[in-house]
Write a protein that holds these residues in place. Structure first.
Motif, mmCIF file in Angstrom:
data_model
loop_
_atom_site.group_PDB
_atom_site.id
_atom_site.type_symbol
_atom_site.label_atom_id
_atom_site.label_comp_id
_atom_site.label_asym_id
_atom_site.label_seq_id
_atom_site.Cartn_x
_atom_site.Cartn_y
_atom_site.Cartn_z
ATOM 1 N N ALA A 17 42.196 47.608 48.855
ATOM 2 C CA ALA A 17 42.118 46.322 48.149
ATOM 3 C C ALA A 17 41.901 46.540 46.652
ATOM 4 C CB ALA A 17 40.987 45.484 48.733
ATOM 5 N N ALA A 18 41.044 47.498 46.307
ATOM 6 C CA ALA A 18 40.798 47.806 44.892
ATOM 7 C C ALA A 18 42.050 48.377 44.234
ATOM 8 C CB ALA A 18 39.637 48.784 44.767
ATOM 9 N N ASP A 19 42.779 49.200 44.970
ATOM 10 C CA ASP A 19 44.023 49.787 44.454
ATOM 11 C C ASP A 19 45.029 48.688 44.125
ATOM 12 O OD1 ASP A 19 45.851 52.068 43.975
ATOM 13 O OD2 ASP A 19 46.885 51.305 45.745
ATOM 14 N N ARG A 20 45.121 47.670 44.963
ATOM 15 C CA ARG A 20 46.052 46.557 44.707
ATOM 16 C C ARG A 20 45.653 45.784 43.452
ATOM 17 N NH1 ARG A 20 45.742 46.184 50.414
ATOM 18 N NH2 ARG A 20 44.150 44.552 50.281
ATOM 19 N N ILE A 21 44.355 45.594 43.249
ATOM 20 C CA ILE A 21 43.886 44.873 42.066
ATOM 21 C C ILE A 21 44.255 45.633 40.794
ATOM 22 C CG2 ILE A 21 41.793 44.218 40.798
ATOM 23 C CD1 ILE A 21 40.561 43.444 43.502
ATOM 24 N N LEU A 22 44.059 46.940 40.789
ATOM 25 C CA LEU A 22 44.384 47.741 39.606
ATOM 26 C C LEU A 22 45.893 47.870 39.418
ATOM 27 C CD1 LEU A 22 41.564 50.394 39.930
ATOM 28 C CD2 LEU A 22 41.821 48.703 38.113
ATOM 29 N N MET A 23 46.649 47.827 40.488
ATOM 30 C CA MET A 23 48.104 47.814 40.352
ATOM 31 C C MET A 23 48.539 46.540 39.624
ATOM 32 S SD MET A 23 51.086 49.174 40.824
ATOM 33 C CE MET A 23 50.948 50.467 42.086
ATOM 34 N N GLY A 24 47.855 45.443 39.891
ATOM 35 C CA GLY A 24 48.164 44.186 39.210
ATOM 36 C C GLY A 24 47.924 44.276 37.720
ATOM 37 N N ASP A 25 46.832 44.946 37.331
ATOM 38 C CA ASP A 25 46.550 45.144 35.909
ATOM 39 C C ASP A 25 45.635 46.349 35.743
ATOM 40 O OD1 ASP A 25 46.086 45.078 33.222
ATOM 41 O OD2 ASP A 25 45.118 43.118 33.176
ATOM 42 N N PRO A 26 46.180 47.496 35.357
ATOM 43 C CA PRO A 26 45.359 48.693 35.170
ATOM 44 C C PRO A 26 44.291 48.533 34.097
ATOM 45 C CG PRO A 26 47.692 49.256 35.276
ATOM 46 C CD PRO A 26 47.619 47.761 35.166
ATOM 47 N N LEU A 27 44.466 47.577 33.203
ATOM 48 C CA LEU A 27 43.469 47.346 32.156
ATOM 49 C C LEU A 27 42.543 46.185 32.506
ATOM 50 C CD1 LEU A 27 45.655 47.817 28.950
ATOM 51 C CD2 LEU A 27 43.807 49.289 29.767
ATOM 52 N N GLY A 28 42.659 45.670 33.726
ATOM 53 C CA GLY A 28 41.776 44.601 34.172
ATOM 54 C C GLY A 28 40.654 45.183 35.011
ATOM 55 N N GLY A 29 40.467 44.640 36.178
ATOM 56 C CA GLY A 29 39.477 45.203 37.091
ATOM 57 C C GLY A 29 38.191 44.430 37.221
ATOM 58 N N GLY A 30 38.034 43.335 36.459
ATOM 59 C CA GLY A 30 36.805 42.559 36.571
ATOM 60 C C GLY A 30 36.569 42.025 37.974
ATOM 61 N N GLU A 31 37.652 41.751 38.674
ATOM 62 C CA GLU A 31 37.561 41.230 40.041
ATOM 63 C C GLU A 31 36.911 42.238 40.994
ATOM 64 O OE1 GLU A 31 40.646 39.385 43.390
ATOM 65 O OE2 GLU A 31 41.347 39.865 41.372
ATOM 66 N N LEU A 32 36.969 43.516 40.638
ATOM 67 C CA LEU A 32 36.392 44.542 41.505
ATOM 68 C C LEU A 32 34.897 44.344 41.709
ATOM 69 C CD1 LEU A 32 38.163 47.704 40.016
ATOM 70 C CD2 LEU A 32 38.796 46.444 42.074
ATOM 71 N N PHE A 33 34.225 43.773 40.720
ATOM 72 C CA PHE A 33 32.783 43.588 40.807
ATOM 73 C C PHE A 33 32.387 42.391 41.663
ATOM 74 C CE2 PHE A 33 33.506 45.820 36.817
ATOM 75 C CZ PHE A 33 32.555 46.841 36.871
ATOM 76 N N LEU A 34 33.335 41.527 41.957
ATOM 77 C CA LEU A 34 33.009 40.256 42.591
ATOM 78 C C LEU A 34 33.144 40.256 44.103
ATOM 79 C CD1 LEU A 34 34.747 37.855 40.041
ATOM 80 C CD2 LEU A 34 32.367 38.629 40.082
ATOM 81 N N GLU A 35 34.116 40.993 44.643
ATOM 82 C CA GLU A 35 34.416 40.838 46.064
ATOM 83 C C GLU A 35 34.514 42.154 46.828
ATOM 84 O OE1 GLU A 35 38.022 38.613 46.086
ATOM 85 O OE2 GLU A 35 37.042 36.711 45.585
ATOM 86 N N LEU A 36 34.310 43.296 46.173
ATOM 87 C CA LEU A 36 34.536 44.582 46.829
ATOM 88 C C LEU A 36 33.290 45.459 46.823
ATOM 89 C CD1 LEU A 36 38.066 45.490 45.429
ATOM 90 C CD2 LEU A 36 37.507 44.380 47.589
ATOM 91 N N ASP A 37 33.251 46.343 47.801
ATOM 92 C CA ASP A 37 32.219 47.370 47.840
ATOM 93 C C ASP A 37 32.389 48.268 46.621
ATOM 94 O OD1 ASP A 37 30.726 49.725 48.454
ATOM 95 O OD2 ASP A 37 32.454 50.495 49.552
ATOM 96 N N PRO A 38 31.377 48.420 45.771
ATOM 97 C CA PRO A 38 31.566 49.163 44.523
ATOM 98 C C PRO A 38 31.884 50.645 44.710
ATOM 99 C CG PRO A 38 29.259 48.552 44.816
ATOM 100 C CD PRO A 38 30.033 47.811 45.855
ATOM 101 N N THR A 39 31.383 51.279 45.765
ATOM 102 C CA THR A 39 31.721 52.683 45.985
ATOM 103 C C THR A 39 33.213 52.840 46.259
ATOM 104 O OG1 THR A 39 29.509 53.193 46.850
ATOM 105 C CG2 THR A 39 31.290 54.717 47.423
ATOM 106 N N SER A 40 33.752 51.987 47.116
ATOM 107 C CA SER A 40 35.178 52.023 47.415
ATOM 108 C C SER A 40 36.000 51.677 46.181
ATOM 109 C CB SER A 40 35.507 51.041 48.548
ATOM 110 O OG SER A 40 34.776 51.362 49.720
#
Length: 381
Positions: free
Chosen positions: A173-196
């Protein structure tokens, strides 16, 4: 973990947990007037302790301990995890004092359940017991859901925790988010396990570093030091990640190793004696070189940092630094592109920035896709 509290104005037991967006509070049960204030607080405290013990099984899985042999740390974790099925039974029928003695379990989950049960036994309220049991069952289900990579509902509190292992579902799921925008990633902090999320971010950091290194005619592990000359960056963690991946470690191995070490430091342990000894020797040598500058200078050098991460929040701290590292790669790429582009002077600055930024994103996407095998997700679709 879930914290339990007493709403004194409403005479209610409430449960509170953090998510990536903020805290959630629910009513667990009303409290009878006959239950004394200290007993109310004791019940809330013991329920919080039980939640902590349950979620520790998530953050410290047996699989991350290395060995499940008898009496090892992994074996003890496995035994504790097996107690999940008996939690509500212990709450309904806890160990009670017999004369001057009380049977106490060595297992943290079992003993915490007995403590909650003893508080409910003292309260003598069957409706309260039923409500607490139902809430504990919901908490246990939340932990089990998080273990499977499902962070919806009550399991969302796992977003604030650091786990010693990564979930393939969450990494993907995190890989898909970064594929959408490699310079984004803010969404990673909201809905995902941070280690993953860190595992995916490490993979994308390597891709960004490779792209920046090509643009700057440099080595990938060195790009962040060069980018730091453009804009101040948190260098230590992302540089270590790149160095370890350079010698062949996978993103998962790098992230879990560094996070496990930071979690050990948080618990008062020095995870790597050889590394500590080396740091002490280096600090001693540097102290000798600056001894003439005075005691204050020596004191700064001899302060040894056991981990590059914040031991109190290692996974989220690492994720912040990895995303900053990707931005650092963009800074270096952009600077080199600005000097080498043939479009300068023929388009506006904004248009030039836009073209360079999009070129960086596309090159990083291509490099990350080409090296996606590093994430070991192909057989987990």
């Amino acid at each position: 973990m879930t914290r339990y509290a007493i709403d004194e104005s409403r005479s209610e037991l409430v449960a509170i947990w953090e998510t990536g967006y903020g805290a959630v509070a629910i009513r667990v049960a009303p409290l009878a007037v006959s239950i004394e204030p200290r007993r109310r607080l004791a019940l809330a405290a013991e329920l919080s302790g039980l939640s902590r013990a349950l979620w520790r099984c998530y953050t410290h899985p047996a699989s991350a301990a290395g060995s499940l042999a008898l009496n090892t740390e992994g074996w003890r974790r496995e035994q504790t995890r097996n107690e999940f099925a008996s939690v509500t039974a212990h709450i309904r029928k806890p160990n009670l004092p017999e004369g001057n003695s009380l049977m106490v379990s060595y297992d943290p989950v079992e003993e915490c359940a007995h403590r909650v049960g003893r508080c409910l036994h003292a309260a003598g309220d069957t409706d309260l017991t039923a409500a607490v049991v139902a809430d504990v069952e919901a908490e246990r289900a939340a932990v089990e859901g998080a273990e499977l990579g499902d962070l919806s509902g009550r399991s969302a509190q796992a977003v604030q925790l650091t786990r010693q292992a990564a979930s393939p579902v969450q990494v993907a799921a995190a890989d898909r988010i970064l594929m959408g925008d490699p310079l984004g990633g803010g969404e990673l902090f909201l809905e995902l396990d941070p280690t993953s999320a860190c595992v995916a971010a490490a993979h994308w950091l390597q891709a960004a570093a490779d792209v920046a290194a090509d643009a700057a005619n440099s080595a990938a592990p060195d790009v962040l030091a060069e980018a730091d000359d453009i804009e101040a960056l948190p260098l230590a963690t992302p540089t270590v990640v790149l160095e370890l991946m350079e010698i062949g470690l996978s993103p998962t191995d790098v992230v879990t190793r560094m996070i496990c070490d930071a979690m050990a430091v948080a618990e008062g342990e020095a995870p790597d004696i050889d590394d500590l000894r080396e740091k002490i020797e280096e600090a001693g040598e540097e102290a000798e070189q600056v001894a003439a500058s005075g005691a204050e200078a020596v004191g700064e050098i001899t302060a040894i940092r056991l981990t590059t991460l914040d031991p109190l929040r290692p996974a989220r701290d690492m994720l912040e630094d990895l995303l900053s590292g990707i931005r650092g790669c963009w800074l270096l790429y952009r600077e080199n592109a600005m000097f080498s582009t043939d479009l300068e002077g023929t388009v506006s600055d904004d248009e030039l920035d836009g073209e360079i930024n999009e070129a960086f994103r596309n090159e990083v996407r291509a490099r990350a896709a080409a090296d996606r095998h590093r994430l070991d997700l192909e057989d987990r679709k």
